[in-house]
Design an enzyme around this catalytic site. Structure first.
Site, PDB file in Angstrom:
ATOM      1  N   HIS A  75      34.242  29.811  52.322  1.00  0.00           N
ATOM      2  CA  HIS A  75      33.116  30.724  52.108  1.00  0.00           C
ATOM      3  C   HIS A  75      32.213  30.174  51.008  1.00  0.00           C
ATOM      4  O   HIS A  75      32.683  29.859  49.912  1.00  0.00           O
ATOM      5  CB  HIS A  75      33.634  32.127  51.729  1.00  0.00           C
ATOM      6  CG  HIS A  75      34.065  32.914  52.927  1.00  0.00           C
ATOM      7  ND1 HIS A  75      33.907  34.278  53.001  1.00  0.00           N
ATOM      8  CD2 HIS A  75      34.649  32.530  54.091  1.00  0.00           C
ATOM      9  CE1 HIS A  75      34.362  34.701  54.166  1.00  0.00           C
ATOM     10  NE2 HIS A  75      34.828  33.657  54.855  1.00  0.00           N
ATOM     11  N   TYR A 204      31.082  43.171  48.166  1.00  0.00           N
ATOM     12  CA  TYR A 204      31.531  44.055  47.085  1.00  0.00           C
ATOM     13  C   TYR A 204      30.460  45.144  46.959  1.00  0.00           C
ATOM     14  O   TYR A 204      29.309  44.841  46.664  1.00  0.00           O
ATOM     15  CB  TYR A 204      31.635  43.292  45.768  1.00  0.00           C
ATOM     16  CG  TYR A 204      32.746  42.280  45.714  1.00  0.00           C
ATOM     17  CD1 TYR A 204      32.624  41.035  46.331  1.00  0.00           C
ATOM     18  CD2 TYR A 204      33.942  42.563  45.044  1.00  0.00           C
ATOM     19  CE1 TYR A 204      33.658  40.100  46.292  1.00  0.00           C
ATOM     20  CE2 TYR A 204      34.970  41.628  44.989  1.00  0.00           C
ATOM     21  CZ  TYR A 204      34.821  40.394  45.621  1.00  0.00           C
ATOM     22  OH  TYR A 204      35.844  39.478  45.573  1.00  0.00           O
ATOM     23  N   PRO A 296      42.097  43.607  40.987  1.00  0.00           N
ATOM     24  CA  PRO A 296      41.779  42.588  42.003  1.00  0.00           C
ATOM     25  C   PRO A 296      40.284  42.387  42.257  1.00  0.00           C
ATOM     26  O   PRO A 296      39.898  41.537  43.042  1.00  0.00           O
ATOM     27  CB  PRO A 296      42.490  43.094  43.259  1.00  0.00           C
ATOM     28  CG  PRO A 296      42.822  44.500  43.012  1.00  0.00           C
ATOM     29  CD  PRO A 296      42.864  44.718  41.556  1.00  0.00           C
ATOM     30  N   LYS A 300      41.301  37.300  41.005  1.00  0.00           N
ATOM     31  CA  LYS A 300      41.842  36.361  40.025  1.00  0.00           C
ATOM     32  C   LYS A 300      43.357  36.429  39.867  1.00  0.00           C
ATOM     33  O   LYS A 300      43.940  35.613  39.158  1.00  0.00           O
ATOM     34  CB  LYS A 300      41.193  36.628  38.650  1.00  0.00           C
ATOM     35  CG  LYS A 300      39.719  36.276  38.598  1.00  0.00           C
ATOM     36  CD  LYS A 300      39.490  34.790  38.753  1.00  0.00           C
ATOM     37  CE  LYS A 300      38.045  34.464  39.077  1.00  0.00           C
ATOM     38  NZ  LYS A 300      37.921  33.656  40.297  1.00  0.00           N
ATOM     39  N   TYR A 388      33.640  33.135  39.651  1.00  0.00           N
ATOM     40  CA  TYR A 388      34.240  33.548  40.924  1.00  0.00           C
ATOM     41  C   TYR A 388      34.920  32.360  41.623  1.00  0.00           C
ATOM     42  O   TYR A 388      36.029  32.503  42.135  1.00  0.00           O
ATOM     43  CB  TYR A 388      33.178  34.158  41.844  1.00  0.00           C
ATOM     44  CG  TYR A 388      33.771  34.909  43.030  1.00  0.00           C
ATOM     45  CD1 TYR A 388      33.978  34.273  44.251  1.00  0.00           C
ATOM     46  CD2 TYR A 388      34.136  36.246  42.916  1.00  0.00           C
ATOM     47  CE1 TYR A 388      34.538  34.952  45.323  1.00  0.00           C
ATOM     48  CE2 TYR A 388      34.695  36.932  43.990  1.00  0.00           C
ATOM     49  CZ  TYR A 388      34.890  36.272  45.187  1.00  0.00           C
ATOM     50  OH  TYR A 388      35.456  36.935  46.253  1.00  0.00           O
TER      51      TYR A 388
HETATM   52  P1  FAS Z   1      54.794  38.156  42.804  1.00  0.00           P
HETATM   53  O1  FAS Z   1      54.930  39.568  42.300  1.00  0.00           O
HETATM   54  O2  FAS Z   1      53.985  37.896  44.029  1.00  0.00           O
HETATM   55  O3  FAS Z   1      56.230  37.553  43.108  1.00  0.00           O
HETATM   56  C1  FAS Z   1      57.315  37.816  42.248  1.00  0.00           C
HETATM   57  C2  FAS Z   1      58.589  37.741  43.093  1.00  0.00           C
HETATM   58  O4  FAS Z   1      59.699  37.951  42.225  1.00  0.00           O
HETATM   59  C3  FAS Z   1      58.635  38.832  44.149  1.00  0.00           C
HETATM   60  O5  FAS Z   1      58.904  38.264  45.414  1.00  0.00           O
HETATM   61  C4  FAS Z   1      59.767  39.749  43.692  1.00  0.00           C
HETATM   62  O6  FAS Z   1      60.505  40.286  44.779  1.00  0.00           O
HETATM   63  C5  FAS Z   1      60.623  38.822  42.860  1.00  0.00           C
HETATM   64  N1  FAS Z   1      61.380  39.494  41.808  1.00  0.00           N
HETATM   65  C6  FAS Z   1      60.985  40.532  41.037  1.00  0.00           C
HETATM   66  N2  FAS Z   1      61.970  40.881  40.180  1.00  0.00           N
HETATM   67  C7  FAS Z   1      63.019  40.030  40.424  1.00  0.00           C
HETATM   68  C8  FAS Z   1      64.321  39.891  39.879  1.00  0.00           C
HETATM   69  N3  FAS Z   1      64.743  40.687  38.904  1.00  0.00           N
HETATM   70  N4  FAS Z   1      65.123  38.932  40.386  1.00  0.00           N
HETATM   71  C9  FAS Z   1      64.685  38.101  41.371  1.00  0.00           C
HETATM   72  N5  FAS Z   1      63.464  38.194  41.937  1.00  0.00           N
HETATM   73  C10 FAS Z   1      62.646  39.150  41.454  1.00  0.00           C
HETATM   74  N6  FAS Z   1      45.544  39.206  43.689  1.00  0.00           N
HETATM   75  C11 FAS Z   1      44.344  38.786  44.157  1.00  0.00           C
HETATM   76  O7  FAS Z   1      43.872  37.717  43.743  1.00  0.00           O
HETATM   77  N7  FAS Z   1      43.650  39.543  45.090  1.00  0.00           N
HETATM   78  C12 FAS Z   1      44.157  40.723  45.584  1.00  0.00           C
HETATM   79  O8  FAS Z   1      43.534  41.376  46.414  1.00  0.00           O
HETATM   80  C13 FAS Z   1      45.412  41.186  45.134  1.00  0.00           C
HETATM   81  N8  FAS Z   1      45.960  42.350  45.616  1.00  0.00           N
HETATM   82  C14 FAS Z   1      47.181  42.780  45.131  1.00  0.00           C
HETATM   83  C15 FAS Z   1      47.772  43.981  45.591  1.00  0.00           C
HETATM   84  C16 FAS Z   1      49.010  44.419  45.076  1.00  0.00           C
HETATM   85  C17 FAS Z   1      49.631  45.710  45.577  1.00  0.00           C
HETATM   86  C18 FAS Z   1      49.680  43.656  44.089  1.00  0.00           C
HETATM   87  C19 FAS Z   1      51.001  44.121  43.510  1.00  0.00           C
HETATM   88  C20 FAS Z   1      49.101  42.471  43.625  1.00  0.00           C
HETATM   89  C21 FAS Z   1      47.856  42.019  44.149  1.00  0.00           C
HETATM   90  N9  FAS Z   1      47.268  40.832  43.714  1.00  0.00           N
HETATM   91  C22 FAS Z   1      46.074  40.389  44.173  1.00  0.00           C
HETATM   92  C23 FAS Z   1      47.910  40.024  42.758  1.00  0.00           C
HETATM   93  C24 FAS Z   1      48.957  39.224  43.489  1.00  0.00           C
HETATM   94  O9  FAS Z   1      48.366  38.503  44.525  1.00  0.00           O
HETATM   95  C25 FAS Z   1      49.641  38.368  42.449  1.00  0.00           C
HETATM   96  O10 FAS Z   1      48.699  37.745  41.590  1.00  0.00           O
HETATM   97  C26 FAS Z   1      50.538  37.338  43.045  1.00  0.00           C
HETATM   98  O11 FAS Z   1      51.451  37.992  43.904  1.00  0.00           O
HETATM   99  C27 FAS Z   1      51.229  36.612  41.897  1.00  0.00           C
HETATM  100  O12 FAS Z   1      52.260  35.911  42.427  1.00  0.00           O
HETATM  101  P2  FAS Z   1      53.653  35.811  41.612  1.00  0.00           P
HETATM  102  O13 FAS Z   1      53.366  35.477  40.196  1.00  0.00           O
HETATM  103  O14 FAS Z   1      54.504  34.903  42.419  1.00  0.00           O
HETATM  104  O15 FAS Z   1      54.248  37.291  41.580  1.00  0.00           O
HETATM  105  C1  PHB Z   2      41.400  40.650  49.757  1.00  0.00           C
HETATM  106  O1  PHB Z   2      40.957  40.074  50.770  1.00  0.00           O
HETATM  107  O2  PHB Z   2      42.496  41.259  49.758  1.00  0.00           O
HETATM  108  C2  PHB Z   2      40.595  40.602  48.475  1.00  0.00           C
HETATM  109  C3  PHB Z   2      39.520  39.737  48.398  1.00  0.00           C
HETATM  110  C4  PHB Z   2      38.775  39.690  47.216  1.00  0.00           C
HETATM  111  C5  PHB Z   2      39.124  40.509  46.154  1.00  0.00           C
HETATM  112  C6  PHB Z   2      40.221  41.371  46.246  1.00  0.00           C
HETATM  113  C7  PHB Z   2      40.957  41.419  47.413  1.00  0.00           C
HETATM  114  O3  PHB Z   2      38.390  40.466  45.017  1.00  0.00           O
END
Ligand code: FAS
Ligand code: PHB
Length: 393
Positions: A75, A204, A296, A300, A388
């Site tokens: 994009h 957005y 989000p 980032k 961005y």
């Molecule tokens: P993660 O949380 O992805 O992974 C951590 C892992 O550790 C998980 O699989 C968990 O099961 C495991 N774990 C936890 N406790 C443990 C333990 N005690 N023992 C063993 N394993 C354990 N980011 C964006 O950029 N855009 C978005 O739109 C966006 N939407 C999101 C929506 C939600 C609901 C959430 C929660 C996050 C969102 N994020 C978004 C942020 C997300 O993408 C994170 O930045 C990303 O998952 C980070 O990856 P990890 O650091 O690997 O953490």
């Molecule tokens: C998404 O596609 O889930 C998304 C994209 C951009 C954002 C947040 C979420 O800033």
């Protein structure tokens, strides 16, 4: 109790843990990943959608980028709709050619799992009660239970890549860590639908009814969000109510062509800004959501995890290949400098685009003029664009 040894024990099998494990393994450095959920459970979480250039390069360096390059979408810009008027942010033009990749976190996590499996990487699922031990000694170790049996893994380093609710950050003594947090008075209700995306780029939308985001995973899979009060629940939102509210927050022409359909995933995520400092405790290093969380709005979250992994990967290489620990010693400061810049941008995008019902009128006026300035100034749009696409690692 069984005992084994590895060089780097990684707690957490999300994108952070899997990416670091894959990169180190390619350089002959042994790792074990301990994940408390099943692989299907991890892959069932719908999260990020936009990848910065740095993350894309890391996937390619980890030899996991082939499907991303084939199925992901480059994009060159996105739009901000200000009360129904669209303003395109020309990322490529404003940053001298930089772009972002639209490719879902679910898919890149699947690619990382497949790569780990192909290389014979050790990822232990359903690892219960994972605990880091003796982090401040030269002989740290991790214990966990699986199927009722306790296991111990001796290692050189422990990586806490276990997300916000993980065990690693919480195992650091309270007087050894500082936490900074800001909780926003709203959440995002998100849905996934097998429909054609509303627009060819992300939108957005700022409206008096609240924020909305039109995103996508492919040309046949759309991802939408609307700002909702923290007290709201998914049960309050039928698909029809969601589509009506989304349309009410979008420009009329976009709303008119919006393809609706049944939601295949629907959830509410709270919004918070959070940073834990330092991102190191002895020979345990925190990475990704274990150390920091962003709203989000600026896309980032996942991308901040990428720079942590980039710094840790190179620091570990210097340690094992040259006996040089300068990268490890500098990791926390280096990572936090970029983490806080991502925090600032995510807080700023959130503050500018969401409705804050309890804000005084003066603040509401400031919010309007802030967006008006950023949309009317080339210099301001350049600043928005460079953040961005991702600041350099
Ligand atoms: P993660 O949380 O992805 O992974 C951590 C892992 O550790 C998980 O699989 C968990 O099961 C495991 N774990 C936890 N406790 C443990 C333990 N005690 N023992 C063993 N394993 C354990 N980011 C964006 O950029 N855009 C978005 O739109 C966006 N939407 C999101 C929506 C939600 C609901 C959430 C929660 C996050 C969102 N994020 C978004 C942020 C997300 O993408 C994170 O930045 C990303 O998952 C980070 O990856 P990890 O650091 O690997 O953490
Ligand atoms: C998404 O596609 O889930 C998304 C994209 C951009 C954002 C947040 C979420 O800033």
């Amino acid at each position: 109790m069984t005992t084994s040894k590895t060089q780097v024990a990684i707690i957490g099998g999300g994108p952070s843990g899997l990416m670091l494990s894959q990169l180190l393994h390619l350089k002959g450095i042994e790792t074990v990943v301990l994940e408390r959920q099943t692989r299907d459970y991890v892959l069932g979480r719908i999260r990020a959608g936009v990848l910065e250039h740095g993350f894309v390069e890391l996937m390619r360096e980890a030899r996991c980028g082939e499907r991303m390059d084939r199925e992901g979408e480059i994009h060159e810009g996105f739009s901000i709709s200000d009360r129904g008027t669209m303003h395109r942010i020309d990322l490529e033009g404003l940053t001298g050619g930089q772009t972002v990749m639209v490719y879902g976190q679910t898919e890149l996590t699947r690619d990382l799992y497949d790569a780990r499996e192909k290389m014979g990487g050790i990822v232990i699922h359903e690892a219960e009660d994972v605990q880091p031990h003796d982090m401040t000694t030269d002989a740290p170790y991790v214990t966990y239970t699986k199927a009722g049996e306790t296991h111990r893994i001796d290692c050189d380093f422990i990586i806490g890549a276990d997300g916000f609710h993980g065990v690693s950050r919480k195992s650091i003594p309270a007087d050894q860590i500082r936490e900074y947090e800001k909780v926003y008075p709203f959440g995002w209700l998100g849905i996934l639908s097998e429909t054609k995306p509303a627009h060819d780029e992300l939108i957005y939308a700022r409206s008096d009814r609240g924020f909305a985001l039109c995103s996508l995973r492919s040309q046949v899979l759309s991802r939408y969000y609307v700002q909702v009060p923290l007290t709201d629940t998914v049960e309050n939102w039928s698909d029809d109510r969601f589509w009506d509210e989304l349309k009410a927050r979008l420009p009329e022409d976009v709303a008119a062509r919006l393809e609706t359909g049944p939601s295949i995933e629907k959830s509410i995520a709270p919004l918070r800004s959070f940073v834990a400092e330092p991102m190191r405790y002895g020979n345990m290093f925190l990475a990704g959501d274990a150390a920091h969380i962003v709203p989000p709005t600026g896309a980032k979250g996942l991308n901040s995890a990428a720079s942590d992994i980039y710094y840790l990967y190179h620091a570990m290489l210097s340690h094992y290949e040259n006996g040089d620990d300068s990268g490890l010693d500098a990791y926390s400061d280096t990572a936090l400098r970029r983490v806080w810049k991502a925090q600032r941008f995510s807080w700023w995008m959130t503050s500018m685009l969401h409705v804050f019902p309890d804000h005084p009128e003066f603040d509401q006026k400031l919010q309007s003029i802030e967006l008006d300035y950023f949309l009317s100034s080339e210099a301001a749009r350049t600043s928005l664009a460079e953040n961005y696409v991702g600041l350099p690692f």
